[in-house]
Design a protein around this motif. Structure first.
Motif, short mmCIF file in Angstrom:
data_model
loop_
_atom_site.label_atom_id
_atom_site.label_comp_id
_atom_site.label_asym_id
_atom_site.label_seq_id
_atom_site.Cartn_x
_atom_site.Cartn_y
_atom_site.Cartn_z
N ASP A 1 0.84 -1.20 0.00
CA ASP A 1 0.00 0.00 0.00
C ASP A 1 0.88 1.27 0.00
O ASP A 1 1.19 1.80 1.05
CB ASP A 1 -0.90 -0.02 1.23
N PRO A 2 1.28 1.74 -1.20
CA PRO A 2 0.97 1.19 -2.52
C PRO A 2 2.02 0.18 -2.97
O PRO A 2 3.08 0.06 -2.37
CB PRO A 2 1.05 2.45 -3.41
N GLY B 1 -5.41 3.61 -7.31
CA GLY B 1 -4.21 4.29 -6.83
C GLY B 1 -3.14 3.51 -6.12
O GLY B 1 -2.09 4.09 -5.79
N ILE B 2 -3.32 2.18 -5.84
CA ILE B 2 -2.28 1.50 -5.06
C ILE B 2 -1.78 0.20 -5.67
O ILE B 2 -0.99 -0.50 -5.03
CB ILE B 2 -2.77 1.23 -3.62
N GLN C 1 -1.10 1.77 -11.17
CA GLN C 1 -0.56 3.04 -10.66
C GLN C 1 0.97 3.01 -10.67
O GLN C 1 1.63 3.99 -11.08
CB GLN C 1 -1.06 3.30 -9.24
N GLU D 1 -6.11 8.07 -9.43
CA GLU D 1 -5.07 7.77 -8.45
C GLU D 1 -5.55 8.04 -7.02
O GLU D 1 -4.97 7.50 -6.06
CB GLU D 1 -3.81 8.59 -8.72
N HIS E 1 -8.35 4.57 -3.24
CA HIS E 1 -7.46 3.71 -2.48
C HIS E 1 -7.80 2.23 -2.72
O HIS E 1 -8.43 1.57 -1.91
CB HIS E 1 -7.55 4.04 -0.99
N ASP E 2 -7.38 1.75 -3.87
CA ASP E 2 -7.62 0.36 -4.25
C ASP E 2 -6.68 0.02 -5.39
O ASP E 2 -5.99 0.89 -5.94
CB ASP E 2 -9.09 0.16 -4.67
N THR E 3 -6.65 -1.27 -5.77
CA THR E 3 -5.81 -1.69 -6.88
C THR E 3 -6.51 -1.44 -8.21
O THR E 3 -5.97 -0.85 -9.13
CB THR E 3 -5.44 -3.18 -6.73
N THR F 1 -10.78 -0.52 -9.62
CA THR F 1 -12.06 -0.07 -9.06
C THR F 1 -13.09 0.11 -10.16
O THR F 1 -12.74 0.46 -11.31
CB THR F 1 -11.88 1.28 -8.32
#
Length: 344
Positions: A176-177, A238-239, A243, A256, A259-261, A263
């Motif tokens: 993360d990230p 964003g992670i 990204q 970005e 807060h996810d890989t 989405t």
């Protein structure tokens, strides 16, 4: 985000259960003693040095102890298969499953000689037919009671397991990230498990040189990473790997801040952001060409600047999850973007 759900198999008949017991005995014997001599047995080129020390890891919350380097490995997902191929360990692979696409050209000959157990996640019956002593999976979900088997059950059969650390989902384990240091860490960890640490350093050094040579665009460039979906697009957030790759290329992910890989988003959000370029993930089940057709036929997205000017970048799906192909993906996207910019 999983663009395509993993297939599951169930073994319900008494005869299948008996087969599993018989195969389990074979698997246990193979792990305890010398592996059978087959076309997939290790050769001198992949045998580790005599200085191997037992390895103990906390892998996604599961303790993994490797007393000796695995000799008969099943890989699930392209990322795990390609990791071993990149480390020159093709002779240890006795079966592969759930490929996300063809391997890179340089590995094609080696990969062609490896048995394919399943197009999706193999059932435990199929897994055990190859008498593995180790299973290396790309996702935690590959290990389940109705899939390849849960990790505890496989351990009871003396079959070691390992999941790509980038795919760990529990807090404290999920990157993360995700960074290239995490990817290089997996390369080192896997090479350590198989007793070939020097190969990891050679591979990492070459990839670091590739990253350092990337020329980032001189002008700010925003991008949509379009992975899959039509009514609801799934995009790089964003992670995760998207990204990380976009950061290396020097382009700004319009999502970005999520807060996810990956989405799900609404097309209205994409239209509002109006990205300069669109990164299209090319997958067999949702090709880049299909995505372009959708973007150009949709009244809303057809007016996006990137769509009107055909500013598309393409990346093969297997290189979009954490693994040895991420650096190649970054280099390719950088070159594609430079070509777009030079063409005006």
């Amino acid at each position: 985000m999983t663009p395509l759900p993993a297939a599951r198999r169930r073994t319900t008949t008494a005869s299948a259960a008996l087969l599993l017991l018989a195969l389990a005995g074979c698997a246990s014997g193979s792990a305890a003693g010398a592996p059978a001599t087959t076309g997939s047995s290790p050769t001198a080129s992949s045998t580790p040095t005599a200085t191997f020390s037992p390895v103990t890891l906390d892998n996604c919350g599961t303790k993994v102890t490797v007393p000796t380097p695995p000799q008969r490995v099943v890989t699930i997902k392209s990322t795990s298969t390609e990791m071993l191929l990149a480390l020159g360990l093709q002779d240890r692979i006795v079966g592969t499953a759930f490929a996300d696409g063809p391997v890179p050209t340089q590995y094609a000959k080696a990969a062609a000689a490896i048995p394919v157990l399943s197009d999706k996640v193999p059932g435990q019956e199929a897994l055990l037919t190859s008498t593995p002593d180790f299973v290396y999976a790309g996702w935690e979900s590959n290990f389940s009671a109705d899939g390849a088997g849960d990790r505890a059950s496989l351990a009871a059969l003396q079959i070691g397991t390992y999941v790509s650390p980038a795919a760990c989902k529990e807090p404290g384990y999920q990157p993360d990230p995700l960074t290239f240091d995490d990817v290089f860490g997996e390369i080192r960890e896997v090479a350590g498990i198989f007793g070939v640490p020097d190969r990891a350093e050679t591979l990492i050094s070459a990839q670091q040189d590739q990253l350092a040579a990337i020329k980032k665009p001189t002008m700010a460039t925003s991008a949509l990473w379009y992975s899959s979906g039509s009514d609801t697009p799934y995009v790089g957030a964003g992670i995760g790997a998207p990204q990380m790759i976009m950061d290396a290329v020097g382009i700004t992910n319009i999502f970005e801040g999520v807060h996810d890989t990956w989405t799900p988003v609404g097309w209205e959000q994409v239209v509002a952001a109006d990205p300069d370029v669109i990164v299209l993930v090319d997958a067999t089940w949702n090709t880049a060409a299909k995505k372009i057709d959708l973007l150009e036929q949709n009244p809303a997205t057809s007016q996006l600047t990137a769509v009107r000017e055909h500013r598309y970048l393409k990346v093969p799906f297997p290189s979009t999850e954490a693994g040895v192909r991420n650096v190649d993906a970054a280099v390719s996207l950088s070159e594609q973007l430079a070509a777009l910019n030079s063409a005006g």
